[in-house]
Scaffold this motif. Sequence first.
Motif, PDB file in Angstrom:
ATOM      1  N   ARG A 132      33.977 -14.117 -33.284  1.00 40.39           N
ATOM      2  CA  ARG A 132      35.010 -13.646 -32.345  1.00 40.39           C
ATOM      3  C   ARG A 132      36.406 -13.774 -32.962  1.00 40.39           C
ATOM      4  O   ARG A 132      37.202 -12.838 -32.925  1.00 40.39           O
ATOM      5  N   ARG A 176      47.354 -22.971 -33.302  1.00 41.06           N
ATOM      6  CA  ARG A 176      46.989 -21.802 -34.124  1.00 41.06           C
ATOM      7  C   ARG A 176      47.778 -20.572 -33.669  1.00 41.06           C
ATOM      8  O   ARG A 176      48.439 -19.905 -34.475  1.00 41.06           O
ATOM      9  N   ASP A 204      26.856 -27.713 -33.293  1.00 44.74           N
ATOM     10  CA  ASP A 204      27.102 -26.808 -32.179  1.00 44.74           C
ATOM     11  C   ASP A 204      26.969 -25.349 -32.640  1.00 44.74           C
ATOM     12  O   ASP A 204      27.925 -24.737 -33.111  1.00 44.74           O
ATOM     13  N   ASP A 261      35.920 -27.043 -34.538  1.00 45.28           N
ATOM     14  CA  ASP A 261      35.099 -26.016 -35.181  1.00 45.28           C
ATOM     15  C   ASP A 261      35.617 -25.529 -36.537  1.00 45.28           C
ATOM     16  O   ASP A 261      34.906 -25.584 -37.542  1.00 45.28           O
TER      17      ASP A 261
HETATM   18  N1  CTP Z   1      36.112 -26.272 -30.008  1.00 50.25           N
HETATM   19  C1  CTP Z   1      35.128 -26.667 -30.895  1.00 50.25           C
HETATM   20  N2  CTP Z   1      33.837 -26.226 -30.758  1.00 50.25           N
HETATM   21  C2  CTP Z   1      33.510 -25.408 -29.731  1.00 50.25           C
HETATM   22  C3  CTP Z   1      34.495 -25.007 -28.809  1.00 50.25           C
HETATM   23  C4  CTP Z   1      35.790 -25.455 -28.985  1.00 50.25           C
HETATM   24  O1  CTP Z   1      35.406 -27.392 -31.829  1.00 50.25           O
HETATM   25  N3  CTP Z   1      32.256 -24.974 -29.597  1.00 50.25           N
HETATM   26  C5  CTP Z   1      37.491 -26.759 -30.190  1.00 50.25           C
HETATM   27  C6  CTP Z   1      38.367 -25.820 -30.993  1.00 50.25           C
HETATM   28  O2  CTP Z   1      39.059 -26.555 -31.950  1.00 50.25           O
HETATM   29  C7  CTP Z   1      39.335 -25.219 -30.006  1.00 50.25           C
HETATM   30  C8  CTP Z   1      39.381 -26.262 -28.894  1.00 50.25           C
HETATM   31  O3  CTP Z   1      38.121 -26.944 -28.935  1.00 50.25           O
HETATM   32  O4  CTP Z   1      40.590 -24.966 -30.550  1.00 50.25           O
HETATM   33  C9  CTP Z   1      39.598 -25.658 -27.527  1.00 50.25           C
HETATM   34  O5  CTP Z   1      38.592 -24.733 -27.217  1.00 50.25           O
HETATM   35  P1  CTP Z   1      38.876 -23.326 -26.542  1.00 50.25           P
HETATM   36  O6  CTP Z   1      39.946 -23.449 -25.533  1.00 50.25           O
HETATM   37  O7  CTP Z   1      37.565 -22.749 -26.158  1.00 50.25           O
HETATM   38  O8  CTP Z   1      39.341 -22.477 -27.803  1.00 50.25           O
HETATM   39  P2  CTP Z   1      40.622 -21.766 -28.314  1.00 50.25           P
HETATM   40  O9  CTP Z   1      40.648 -22.022 -29.777  1.00 50.25           O
HETATM   41  O10 CTP Z   1      41.833 -22.063 -27.540  1.00 50.25           O
HETATM   42  O11 CTP Z   1      40.159 -20.261 -28.166  1.00 50.25           O
HETATM   43  P3  CTP Z   1      40.675 -19.095 -27.244  1.00 50.25           P
HETATM   44  O12 CTP Z   1      41.895 -18.600 -27.951  1.00 50.25           O
HETATM   45  O13 CTP Z   1      39.567 -18.099 -27.265  1.00 50.25           O
HETATM   46  O14 CTP Z   1      40.921 -19.696 -25.896  1.00 50.25           O
END
Ligand code: CTP
Length: 405
Positions: A159, A21, A150, A106
């Motif tokens: 966020r 992303r 979740d 997510d």
């Molecule tokens: N994920 C999910 N459900 C959650 C947490 C995470 O499906 N409750 C998935 C998301 O697809 C995410 C991936 O796990 O891209 C990795 O999680 P994380 O590293 O927390 O998210 P990032 O998208 O990388 O966010 P950030 O930029 O805030 O680190």
Amino acid sequence: EIGEIAEQQGCNAYVAGGFVRDLILQVQNTDIDIVIEGDGIRLAKALAAQRHGIVHPHEKFGTATVIFPDQSRIDVATARLEYYDHPAAMPTVEHSSTKLDLYRRDFTINAMAIHLNPKRFGILVDYFNSQNDLKERRIQVLHNLSFVEDPTRIFRAIRFESRLDFTITKHTEKLIKNTVQMNLFDRVEEPRFFHELKLILSEDNPIPALRRMAALKLFPFLWPDLRPNLKIDRRFLHFLTQANQAISWFKLLYLPDKIEPWMVYLLAIMSRSRTKELIAFCNRFSLPPRQRRKLIAQKTEAERVAQEMQKRPFLRPSETYWLLHELDIEGLLYLMAIARKRYIQQAVSHYVTTWRNVVPLVRGDELKAMGYIPGPLFRTIRNHLIEVQLDGQVGSREDALSFIQ
Ligand code: CTP
């Protein structure tokens, strides 16, 4: 390199999730999330061996974290089906495609992957029209049960919306409202909610996300003591804005102090609650003891000092020093946020930038040479020196020495 190891091991490797992303959005992201169609742990072990890293495997989930000597880390997951408790003699875990792994995530914008195997390196895998959602700046779930599975994802949606300046789609918003109404929160382990809240409060400006949380009725869940259906009213917004300004001001000083801005915002949100309610909040979300102690101490002390300073507009620098010296930076910034008078903020800013660093002009060993015996008297002299220096009664070392004599 990961792609090459995968090729040798006869499996497919992808980088997935937030990294992809942010790559498309051209935003920096160092959290690398690898998905392996095969054996994720085996690949993680080979990668760690090549790069002198340490593997932390979680056999049960088929995942592993590799930590490299420079402390950077990579998360490796295995793309697979759910566990099946099938009566027939079937394997409990089946390897499956990346599509299912991505589908379980997510939001569409987090559900893309990029091939890493040498022959296909760099090819984007986009099953859910994620690119289009990125282009249209939309946040939407992959399936209707996403928040039921979740509920912490509700906080993630908010966020991302605020950080990326995207919009949660109407359908996804409706699913959020349904989840809130169904009160599904209670099913999830509480510290995870706090973790998400902390991430929101750690954004550069969490206020738009907090407004959104209030509008989606998440406040009564996080802070049951605040009025139900609380909209962010003017006074409340004022504290938050002042907290935001105090934190921005502090960051611009580029001081070596490490601060935890989320604490300042949390204190500002709970500024009209009693300490009892802050304790209840800490219990509800199982905050670690250090954070709990710090929050409670800073709240009580800053509020006491605020009242005191309100009553006494003409404090000498030394008096301000003694009032503030027990507060941590977070407590000081919180005090700036709740201060109702400009002079209080000015005094705190003087304290933060200069007064708190005052060092007595006469050192301990010099006092000893002058015949003073180390002990309580030392401290009294030291404190007295600090006072006269702050109040400008003593300007040089000579002054200080003759002051003692
Ligand atoms: N994920 C999910 N459900 C959650 C947490 C995470 O499906 N409750 C998935 C998301 O697809 C995410 C991936 O796990 O891209 C990795 O999680 P994380 O590293 O927390 O998210 P990032 O998208 O990388 O966010 P950030 O930029 O805030 O680190």
